[in-house]
Write a protein that holds these residues in place. Structure first.
Motif, mmCIF file in Angstrom:
data_model
loop_
_atom_site.group_PDB
_atom_site.id
_atom_site.type_symbol
_atom_site.label_atom_id
_atom_site.label_comp_id
_atom_site.label_asym_id
_atom_site.label_seq_id
_atom_site.Cartn_x
_atom_site.Cartn_y
_atom_site.Cartn_z
ATOM 1 N N ARG A 24 0.833 -1.202 0.000
ATOM 2 C CA ARG A 24 0.000 0.000 0.000
ATOM 3 C C ARG A 24 0.873 1.259 0.000
ATOM 4 N N LEU A 25 1.963 1.246 0.767
ATOM 5 C CA LEU A 25 2.867 2.404 0.801
ATOM 6 C C LEU A 25 3.525 2.609 -0.561
ATOM 7 N N PHE A 26 3.933 1.511 -1.214
ATOM 8 C CA PHE A 26 4.491 1.630 -2.562
ATOM 9 C C PHE A 26 3.448 2.187 -3.529
ATOM 10 N N THR A 27 2.203 1.762 -3.386
ATOM 11 C CA THR A 27 1.128 2.249 -4.251
ATOM 12 C C THR A 27 0.927 3.749 -4.069
ATOM 13 N N VAL A 28 0.905 4.204 -2.817
ATOM 14 C CA VAL A 28 0.765 5.643 -2.531
ATOM 15 C C VAL A 28 1.937 6.405 -3.135
ATOM 16 N N ALA A 29 3.155 5.918 -2.905
ATOM 17 C CA ALA A 29 4.348 6.593 -3.425
ATOM 18 C C ALA A 29 4.359 6.630 -4.947
ATOM 19 N N ASN A 30 3.997 5.530 -5.590
ATOM 20 C CA ASN A 30 3.990 5.498 -7.058
ATOM 21 C C ASN A 30 2.933 6.424 -7.646
#
Length: 151
Positions: A24-30
């Motif tokens: 989820r954090l990678f999704t937000v960052a991307n």
């Protein structure tokens, strides 16, 4: 035997939660990177490094390198972006670089619009651009979440 099975099941569940939170954090960052890159002339050429989310995940900070009008990279500069959303729908509501914010502070100071000292204003920018609020810096033990580069 039941205890071993129960403990194993709990560990697997916790490991799954950790993995989904990381994704989820990678999704937000991307999503944030995509929204930021769209502000530049060549969005596909924008490079990011040292990305951090504040612990509320309302800001993303780091460094970016974009191409200028001649097609050459301008060099990495620190940035901060305000975020809205919690997943792939995350968008950037406000974006600035340390250089643009410092220029604004110097302009405000020259025009007499600065309500603090120049040193305090510059220190506030430094705290903000590293995803650390200067007011909560002394009272909070929460630190930014570093987003490693996924290859």
């Amino acid at each position: 035997m039941k205890t071993v099975i129960t403990i194993t099941a709990c560990l697997l569940i916790l490991a799954g939660c950790q993995d989904s939170e990381e994704n989820r954090l990678f999704t937000v960052a991307n999503a944030a990177k995509k929204s930021i890159a769209a502000r530049y002339k060549d969005p596909d050429a924008v490079l990011f490094k040292d990305l951090k989310l504040d612990w509320h995940q309302q800001h993303i900070c780091g460094e970016l390198n974009a191409k200028n009008g001649f097609g050459a990279y301008t060099g990495y500069e620190m940035f901060r972006a305000e975020l809205k959303g919690t997943g792939a729908d995350t968008t950037v509501t406000d974006f600035w670089t340390a250089r643009s914010k410092l220029n604004q502070v110097f302009d405000d100071s020259a025009a007499g619009r600065l309500t603090t000292t120049l040193g305090e204003a510059r220190l506030k920018i430094i705290y903000e651009v590293v995803c650390d609020d200067s007011t909560s810096h002394q009272s909070s033990s929460k630190s930014p979440i570093y987003i490693p580069v996924k290859s």
